[in-house]
Design a protein around this motif. Structure first.
Motif, PDB file in Angstrom:
ATOM      1  N   LEU A 144       0.827  -1.201   0.000  1.00  0.00           N
ATOM      2  CA  LEU A 144       0.000   0.000   0.000  1.00  0.00           C
ATOM      3  C   LEU A 144       0.863   1.254   0.000  1.00  0.00           C
ATOM      4  CD1 LEU A 144      -2.728   1.389   0.176  1.00  0.00           C
ATOM      5  CD2 LEU A 144      -2.681   1.040   2.655  1.00  0.00           C
ATOM      6  N   ARG A 145       1.930   1.244   0.781  1.00  0.00           N
ATOM      7  CA  ARG A 145       2.839   2.397   0.816  1.00  0.00           C
ATOM      8  C   ARG A 145       3.512   2.602  -0.540  1.00  0.00           C
ATOM      9  NH1 ARG A 145       4.728   3.740   6.422  1.00  0.00           N
ATOM     10  NH2 ARG A 145       3.345   2.612   7.841  1.00  0.00           N
ATOM     11  N   GLU A 146       3.952   1.504  -1.160  1.00  0.00           N
ATOM     12  CA  GLU A 146       4.603   1.622  -2.469  1.00  0.00           C
ATOM     13  C   GLU A 146       3.660   2.226  -3.501  1.00  0.00           C
ATOM     14  OE1 GLU A 146       5.005   0.399  -6.519  1.00  0.00           O
ATOM     15  OE2 GLU A 146       4.019  -1.067  -5.220  1.00  0.00           O
ATOM     16  N   LEU A 147       2.430   1.731  -3.532  1.00  0.00           N
ATOM     17  CA  LEU A 147       1.464   2.236  -4.506  1.00  0.00           C
ATOM     18  C   LEU A 147       1.109   3.700  -4.250  1.00  0.00           C
ATOM     19  CD1 LEU A 147      -0.940  -0.852  -4.607  1.00  0.00           C
ATOM     20  CD2 LEU A 147       0.667  -0.168  -6.401  1.00  0.00           C
ATOM     21  N   THR A 148       1.018   4.069  -2.988  1.00  0.00           N
ATOM     22  CA  THR A 148       0.653   5.442  -2.631  1.00  0.00           C
ATOM     23  C   THR A 148       1.810   6.403  -2.860  1.00  0.00           C
ATOM     24  OG1 THR A 148      -0.869   4.563  -0.949  1.00  0.00           O
ATOM     25  CG2 THR A 148      -0.315   6.903  -0.813  1.00  0.00           C
ATOM     26  N   TYR A 149       3.019   5.981  -2.525  1.00  0.00           N
ATOM     27  CA  TYR A 149       4.193   6.850  -2.687  1.00  0.00           C
ATOM     28  C   TYR A 149       4.542   7.089  -4.155  1.00  0.00           C
ATOM     29  CZ  TYR A 149       5.213   5.750   2.281  1.00  0.00           C
ATOM     30  OH  TYR A 149       5.163   5.582   3.639  1.00  0.00           O
TER      31      TYR A 149
END
Length: 271
Positions: A171-176
């Motif tokens: 989720l962090r990778e996709l959001t960042y």
């Protein structure tokens, strides 16, 4: 709301379609108004037992209308708010602001919502999809948590939902990054309930199946799942007992038993 959203109802299923096809169902002020009005109207309709949410034309929803980003680039802070008048902090719809309610309204509906997703679901459109209980997505759909592209964070209730669906580091990778990923990827990441070459037809199939169950039990089940994140184990155990006590021996619960024993379709009263 007919110029942005069309609703047809049959046999307990509300077929809700975003119909701004020439703009890939992008979210302008009128679309926000239509989303809010639609959830408010459906919440009042006791005959509705399940909802299918889809987009007309080539896409589910392409996200925020480009005109809003133009206002931001000109230094008009109001462009960041769908209301065009105030910041986002004031709560205007219970626990949400107006933009968040366009997503949270689907989650708060007392009946299940199934999103049928194709084409693209980007940024705000991705978040609208998240408001549904279930998401049937075409494998070639393009999806993105795209707000970082515009220097922003997801702000339409997405952050309150995504963490329960997707692994934290992914989720962090996709959001960042704002990376675009496919419907097939969405299933792997936890955003898609299932993938289908015909998501609308599959969503309607599920909706008809759900609409044929005891509507009181379906509504109670959704209430349970919506409340669980804020409950202790003791509160959750008490909740299921309280709701079950209301169901046992009720008219619709007895009808469910009789229909099963008599091997016939059940005829339920509206909740």
């Amino acid at each position: 709301m007919s110029d942005r959203i069309q609703v047809t109802k049959k046999d307990g299923v509300a077929d809700v379609k975003l119909v701004r096809a020439d703009k890939m169902n992008a979210l302008d002020d009128a679309m926000f108004e239509a989303l809010l009005a639609t959830t408010e109207e459906l919440a009042r309709d006791k005959s509705v037992r399940c909802v299918v949410l889809s987009g007309d034309g080539r896409a589910f929803c392409a996200g925020l209308d480009m005109g809003n980003f133009g206002k931001m680039a000109e230094g008009n802070k109001e462009g960041g708010s769908p209301s065009g008048r105030q910041g986002l902090t004031p709560r205007t719809h219970g626990i949400t602001n107006r933009a968040q309610q366009a997503v949270w309204g689907w989650r708060a509906l007392p009946v299940p919502v199934i999103a049928a997703v194709h084409g693209v679901a980007l940024g705000g459109g991705f978040q609208v999809m998240l408001g549904a209980d279930m998401r049937i997505i075409h494998p070639e759909t393009k999806l993105s948590i795209m707000e970082i592209k515009w220097g922003l964070v997801p702000d339409m209730a997405g952050t309150a939902i995504m963490g329960s669906l997707c692994r934290d580091d992914r989720l962090r990778e996709l959001t960042y990054t704002g990376r675009i990923f496919s419907g097939a990827d969405a299933a792997e990441y936890g955003f898609a309930t299932e993938v289908s070459e015909t998501p609308y037809e599959r969503a309607m199939e599920l909706a008809v199946q759900i609409a044929g169950k005891n509507p009181d039990a379906i509504r109670a089940n959704k209430e349970i799942f919506n409340n669980l994140p804020d409950m202790t184990a003791a509160e959750a155990l008490l909740q299921e007992s309280v709701l079950q006590d209301k169901l046992i021996g009720s008219k619709n619960q007895i009808e469910a038993i009789m229909a099963e024993l008599q091997k016939r379709p059940a005829v339920f009263a509206d909740s």
